[in-house]
Design a protein around this motif. Structure first.
Motif, PDB file in Angstrom:
ATOM      1  N   PHE A  18       0.841  -1.192   0.000  1.00  0.00           N
ATOM      2  CA  PHE A  18       0.000   0.000   0.000  1.00  0.00           C
ATOM      3  C   PHE A  18       0.876   1.242   0.000  1.00  0.00           C
ATOM      4  O   PHE A  18       1.971   1.231   0.559  1.00  0.00           O
ATOM      5  CB  PHE A  18      -0.892   0.035   1.250  1.00  0.00           C
ATOM      6  N   ARG A  19       0.384   2.287  -0.581  1.00  0.00           N
ATOM      7  CA  ARG A  19       1.049   3.594  -0.540  1.00  0.00           C
ATOM      8  C   ARG A  19       0.494   4.300   0.685  1.00  0.00           C
ATOM      9  O   ARG A  19      -0.690   4.618   0.753  1.00  0.00           O
ATOM     10  CB  ARG A  19       0.734   4.352  -1.826  1.00  0.00           C
ATOM     11  N   LEU A  20       1.355   4.550   1.699  1.00  0.00           N
ATOM     12  CA  LEU A  20       0.897   5.051   2.993  1.00  0.00           C
ATOM     13  C   LEU A  20       1.669   6.283   3.444  1.00  0.00           C
ATOM     14  O   LEU A  20       2.868   6.407   3.196  1.00  0.00           O
ATOM     15  CB  LEU A  20       1.070   3.965   4.061  1.00  0.00           C
ATOM     16  N   SER A  21       0.963   7.145   4.155  1.00  0.00           N
ATOM     17  CA  SER A  21       1.601   8.279   4.831  1.00  0.00           C
ATOM     18  C   SER A  21       2.019   7.795   6.213  1.00  0.00           C
ATOM     19  O   SER A  21       1.217   7.203   6.943  1.00  0.00           O
ATOM     20  CB  SER A  21       0.615   9.432   4.971  1.00  0.00           C
ATOM     21  N   ASP A  26       5.630   7.550  19.403  1.00  0.00           N
ATOM     22  CA  ASP A  26       6.440   6.853  20.403  1.00  0.00           C
ATOM     23  C   ASP A  26       7.743   6.306  19.820  1.00  0.00           C
ATOM     24  O   ASP A  26       8.151   5.175  20.107  1.00  0.00           O
ATOM     25  CB  ASP A  26       5.644   5.718  21.059  1.00  0.00           C
ATOM     26  N   GLY A  27       8.394   7.091  18.965  1.00  0.00           N
ATOM     27  CA  GLY A  27       9.671   6.694  18.400  1.00  0.00           C
ATOM     28  C   GLY A  27       9.601   5.675  17.286  1.00  0.00           C
ATOM     29  O   GLY A  27      10.612   5.132  16.864  1.00  0.00           O
ATOM     30  N   ARG A  28       8.405   5.389  16.788  1.00  0.00           N
ATOM     31  CA  ARG A  28       8.209   4.376  15.744  1.00  0.00           C
ATOM     32  C   ARG A  28       7.456   5.020  14.586  1.00  0.00           C
ATOM     33  O   ARG A  28       6.597   5.861  14.801  1.00  0.00           O
ATOM     34  CB  ARG A  28       7.393   3.233  16.334  1.00  0.00           C
ATOM     35  N   LEU A  29       7.780   4.641  13.350  1.00  0.00           N
ATOM     36  CA  LEU A  29       7.031   5.117  12.196  1.00  0.00           C
ATOM     37  C   LEU A  29       5.808   4.227  12.021  1.00  0.00           C
ATOM     38  O   LEU A  29       5.938   2.998  11.895  1.00  0.00           O
ATOM     39  CB  LEU A  29       7.885   5.098  10.931  1.00  0.00           C
ATOM     40  N   VAL A  30       4.634   4.839  12.015  1.00  0.00           N
ATOM     41  CA  VAL A  30       3.388   4.076  11.932  1.00  0.00           C
ATOM     42  C   VAL A  30       2.449   4.695  10.909  1.00  0.00           C
ATOM     43  O   VAL A  30       2.606   5.849  10.519  1.00  0.00           O
ATOM     44  CB  VAL A  30       2.686   3.979  13.311  1.00  0.00           C
ATOM     45  N   ALA A  31       1.470   3.896  10.503  1.00  0.00           N
ATOM     46  CA  ALA A  31       0.436   4.339   9.568  1.00  0.00           C
ATOM     47  C   ALA A  31      -0.877   3.683   9.957  1.00  0.00           C
ATOM     48  O   ALA A  31      -0.894   2.571  10.504  1.00  0.00           O
ATOM     49  CB  ALA A  31       0.801   3.950   8.139  1.00  0.00           C
ATOM     50  N   ASP A  32      -1.955   4.376   9.673  1.00  0.00           N
ATOM     51  CA  ASP A  32      -3.260   3.761   9.833  1.00  0.00           C
ATOM     52  C   ASP A  32      -3.390   2.670   8.780  1.00  0.00           C
ATOM     53  O   ASP A  32      -2.926   2.829   7.641  1.00  0.00           O
ATOM     54  CB  ASP A  32      -4.372   4.791   9.632  1.00  0.00           C
ATOM     55  N   HIS A  33      -3.996   1.556   9.158  1.00  0.00           N
ATOM     56  CA  HIS A  33      -4.187   0.466   8.200  1.00  0.00           C
ATOM     57  C   HIS A  33      -5.235   0.906   7.186  1.00  0.00           C
ATOM     58  O   HIS A  33      -6.280   1.429   7.570  1.00  0.00           O
ATOM     59  CB  HIS A  33      -4.622  -0.814   8.918  1.00  0.00           C
ATOM     60  N   PRO A  34      -4.974   0.711   5.895  1.00  0.00           N
ATOM     61  CA  PRO A  34      -5.941   1.148   4.875  1.00  0.00           C
ATOM     62  C   PRO A  34      -7.232   0.332   4.858  1.00  0.00           C
ATOM     63  O   PRO A  34      -8.233   0.780   4.308  1.00  0.00           O
ATOM     64  CB  PRO A  34      -5.174   1.000   3.565  1.00  0.00           C
ATOM     65  N   ASN A  35      -7.226  -0.840   5.469  1.00  0.00           N
ATOM     66  CA  ASN A  35      -8.422  -1.676   5.542  1.00  0.00           C
ATOM     67  C   ASN A  35      -9.143  -1.369   6.853  1.00  0.00           C
ATOM     68  O   ASN A  35      -8.629  -1.668   7.931  1.00  0.00           O
ATOM     69  CB  ASN A  35      -8.028  -3.153   5.473  1.00  0.00           C
ATOM     70  N   ASP A  36     -10.305  -0.767   6.770  1.00  0.00           N
ATOM     71  CA  ASP A  36     -11.061  -0.396   7.968  1.00  0.00           C
ATOM     72  C   ASP A  36     -11.397  -1.594   8.850  1.00  0.00           C
ATOM     73  O   ASP A  36     -11.615  -1.442  10.047  1.00  0.00           O
ATOM     74  CB  ASP A  36     -12.351   0.330   7.583  1.00  0.00           C
ATOM     75  N   ALA A  37     -11.413  -2.803   8.274  1.00  0.00           N
ATOM     76  CA  ALA A  37     -11.723  -4.005   9.047  1.00  0.00           C
ATOM     77  C   ALA A  37     -10.530  -4.519   9.843  1.00  0.00           C
ATOM     78  O   ALA A  37     -10.679  -5.403  10.675  1.00  0.00           O
ATOM     79  CB  ALA A  37     -12.227  -5.107   8.115  1.00  0.00           C
ATOM     80  N   SER A  38      -9.349  -3.945   9.604  1.00  0.00           N
ATOM     81  CA  SER A  38      -8.154  -4.416  10.299  1.00  0.00           C
ATOM     82  C   SER A  38      -8.183  -4.010  11.769  1.00  0.00           C
ATOM     83  O   SER A  38      -8.432  -2.848  12.089  1.00  0.00           O
ATOM     84  CB  SER A  38      -6.891  -3.837   9.662  1.00  0.00           C
ATOM     85  N   PRO A  39      -7.893  -4.956  12.660  1.00  0.00           N
ATOM     86  CA  PRO A  39      -7.846  -4.620  14.079  1.00  0.00           C
ATOM     87  C   PRO A  39      -6.535  -3.938  14.493  1.00  0.00           C
ATOM     88  O   PRO A  39      -6.413  -3.454  15.612  1.00  0.00           O
ATOM     89  CB  PRO A  39      -7.980  -5.978  14.768  1.00  0.00           C
TER      90      PRO A  39
END
Length: 86
Positions: A18-21, A26-39
């Protein structure tokens, strides 16, 4: 018969790109999961050496890995200049 592993695998999109922003939390690079169903949201834990900036100003292509890290699904930067599937 569908197993819990099958359902989670589908919702987590393991192996998908996926192409993610990315943002730093907390010192980690994170992204919202593009699948709304993902926990789980995504923590980028591999391929960080490919990034010129942390967090990068533009979205990058991230592949979802089949493991978790600190309550996130793990991801890796594949190529910061290539487009992902979404």
């Amino acid at each position: 018969m569908t197993s819990i592993r099958d359902v989670l695998g589908d919702s987590l999109a393991v192996g998908e790109r996926f192409r993610l922003s990315l943002e730093e939390r907390d010192g980690r690079l994170v992204a919202d999961h593009p699948n709304d169903a993902s926990p789980l949201n995504i923590a980028v834990v591999e391929g960080l050496e490919l990034l010129e900036e942390r967090p990068p100003a533009e979205p990058v292509t991230v592949e979802i890995l089949g493991r978790t890290v600190d309550g996130y699904i793990a991801g890796r930067v594949v190529d910061p200049d290539r487009n992902g599937t979404t």
